[in-house]
Design a protein around this motif. Structure first.
Motif, PDB file in Angstrom:
ATOM      1  N   VAL A   1       0.726  -1.297  -0.035  1.00 49.60           N
ATOM      2  CA  VAL A   1      -0.147   0.112   0.012  1.00 49.60           C
ATOM      3  C   VAL A   1       0.851   1.535   0.134  1.00 49.60           C
ATOM      4  N   GLN A   2       1.899   1.370   0.827  1.00 53.99           N
ATOM      5  CA  GLN A   2       2.800   2.252   0.889  1.00 53.99           C
ATOM      6  C   GLN A   2       3.557   2.616  -0.615  1.00 53.99           C
ATOM      7  N   LYS A   3       4.038   1.542  -1.138  1.00 56.56           N
ATOM      8  CA  LYS A   3       4.535   1.736  -2.345  1.00 56.56           C
ATOM      9  C   LYS A   3       3.437   2.009  -3.697  1.00 56.56           C
ATOM     10  N   SER A   4       2.349   1.782  -3.374  1.00 54.28           N
ATOM     11  CA  SER A   4       1.141   2.277  -4.398  1.00 54.28           C
ATOM     12  C   SER A   4       1.084   3.711  -4.083  1.00 54.28           C
ATOM     13  N   ALA A   5       1.016   4.379  -2.622  1.00 52.68           N
ATOM     14  CA  ALA A   5       0.873   5.623  -2.594  1.00 52.68           C
ATOM     15  C   ALA A   5       1.897   6.481  -3.002  1.00 52.68           C
ATOM     16  N   SER A   6       3.059   5.805  -2.844  1.00 52.80           N
ATOM     17  CA  SER A   6       4.177   6.778  -3.480  1.00 52.80           C
ATOM     18  C   SER A   6       4.279   6.648  -4.772  1.00 52.80           C
TER      19      SER A   6
END
Length: 108
Positions: A99-104
């Motif tokens: 999720v963090q990677k996607s948000a970035s």
């Protein structure tokens, strides 16, 4: 402050903080000013390679605040994950990282 804590001698530059936090010069100035007022850091102008830069150093008070907040964070993590198995915790971390990677990537 945790970024500074991981640096040699608990010291970094304002520019390195700007890059790491991806914030503007005026924004980091305000943050550093407030941290310095609270005696969590000290700053001083230094000349390196013919250029002036602001050196930022974590104080003992700042170090103690980080250590205490890390203890509190660990207690909260333990309480929140008390009912999860080790495999479930690992899966949760894996999913949160996705999720963090996607948000970035969305911010780009």
């Amino acid at each position: 402050m945790s970024f500074i804590y991981r640096k040699e001698n608990f010291t970094t530059t304002q520019k390195d903080l700007e890059i790491f936090l991806d914030v503007s010069h005026p924004t980091i100035n305000g943050i550093l000013k407030r941290l310095e007022e609270k005696k969590f850091i000290t700053t001083e102008m230094t000349k390196k390679d013919g250029h002036l830069s602001k050196t930022v150093r974590l104080t003992k008070k700042g170090e103690n605040v980080l250590i205490e907040s890390e203890k509190e964070k660990n207690l909260h993590e333990e309480a929140l994950s008390a009912y999860l198995t080790k495999d479930e915790r690992n899966k949760l971390i894996e999913l949160l990282l996705k999720v963090q990677k996607s948000a970035s990537e969305m911010e780009k």
